[in-house]
Design an enzyme around this catalytic site. Sequence first.
Site, PDB file in Angstrom:
ATOM      1  N   SER A  45       0.836  -1.198   0.000  1.00 31.96           N
ATOM      2  CA  SER A  45       0.000   0.000   0.000  1.00 31.96           C
ATOM      3  C   SER A  45       0.880   1.261   0.000  1.00 31.96           C
ATOM      4  O   SER A  45       1.705   1.430  -0.896  1.00 31.96           O
ATOM      5  CB  SER A  45      -0.950  -0.036   1.199  1.00 31.96           C
ATOM      6  OG  SER A  45      -1.942   0.959   1.077  1.00 31.96           O
ATOM      7  N   ASP A  60      -9.316  -4.417  -5.516  1.00 29.04           N
ATOM      8  CA  ASP A  60      -8.590  -3.340  -4.846  1.00 29.04           C
ATOM      9  C   ASP A  60      -8.863  -2.022  -5.563  1.00 29.04           C
ATOM     10  O   ASP A  60      -8.650  -1.900  -6.777  1.00 29.04           O
ATOM     11  CB  ASP A  60      -7.089  -3.653  -4.845  1.00 29.04           C
ATOM     12  CG  ASP A  60      -6.260  -2.607  -4.117  1.00 29.04           C
ATOM     13  OD1 ASP A  60      -6.820  -1.633  -3.591  1.00 29.04           O
ATOM     14  OD2 ASP A  60      -5.025  -2.773  -4.084  1.00 29.04           O
ATOM     15  N   HIS A  92      -7.794  -5.165  -1.120  1.00 30.51           N
ATOM     16  CA  HIS A  92      -6.576  -4.441  -0.768  1.00 30.51           C
ATOM     17  C   HIS A  92      -5.931  -5.033   0.488  1.00 30.51           C
ATOM     18  O   HIS A  92      -6.577  -5.180   1.526  1.00 30.51           O
ATOM     19  CB  HIS A  92      -6.910  -2.966  -0.538  1.00 30.51           C
ATOM     20  CG  HIS A  92      -5.712  -2.113  -0.287  1.00 30.51           C
ATOM     21  ND1 HIS A  92      -4.811  -1.801  -1.279  1.00 30.51           N
ATOM     22  CD2 HIS A  92      -5.244  -1.512   0.841  1.00 30.51           C
ATOM     23  CE1 HIS A  92      -3.863  -1.026  -0.782  1.00 30.51           C
ATOM     24  NE2 HIS A  92      -4.088  -0.854   0.509  1.00 30.51           N
TER      25      HIS A  92
END
Length: 278
Positions: free
Chosen positions: A119, A221, A251
């Site tokens: 991320s 995601d 995600h």
Amino acid sequence: MTILAFPSQQKTSLSTPTTTSPHKLPLILYFHGGGFILCSAADSIYHDFCGRLASELPAIVVSVEYRLAPENRLPVAYEDAEEAVKWVREQAIMDEENRGEGWLRDVADFSNCYLMGISAGGNIAYNASLRCLPLDLKPVQIVGLILNDACFGGVERSGSEMRLANDKVLPLAAKDLSWDLSLPRGADRDHEYSNPTVGSVGRWEKIGWAGRCFVSAHGGDLLVDRELAVAKMMEREGVKVKVWFEEEGIHGIELFDPCKTSALLLHLKQFIYSPNVA
């Protein structure tokens, strides 16, 4: 796990395999997620993941604690990442009188280093690699990037952002807020820290030095279209990119689904230990 403290007082954890190896091991600098504003390398979810990463590849994993926004807006996190890379170099060149983490020189292959993040940490790994470009890091060699659901943005909405705007894990409003809190004041999401695919060609060409990059992405995601666009940009600039895409998955799923973690680690093991396998 060993806890290290850099001069900036940013603590960092270091994970090693649970079994010994007759060969020196690759070294991975890992950057946690949290939208640049949340979380820590000491959080159990990242601590446990890095432990598995170290044991199952195997590898030496340095999990970097960087300063968070909004108190410390970008590029502060990139500066902390650069400092971590410099710390690794210092360990590699220390002499017998000034041993530092001497045991690290006995087990780590400093010519086989990777920058990895999930991320926001993937964004940090990418941007830190550009900051390291002009540095003399010998004998340390950063031979590749590992981007796991990496966080990139842009002013114009992507298809996945519109499709998953109300996602329960990472809604678009939360992602926009994290950019507002972390980018330099007055910058929009097309700033180079957020959107590497726009701007000067010279900026794009810098990433060609990375050599190899592993990208893991998931169809569920919100950030998937951005990450794949950056992967294509890197391919155009000569980076050898390995994309592992799964339609199923949300995600950051490898952090909390053990089966997904195992699958990711198998692909990473092949990427690192069998670099010529497609």
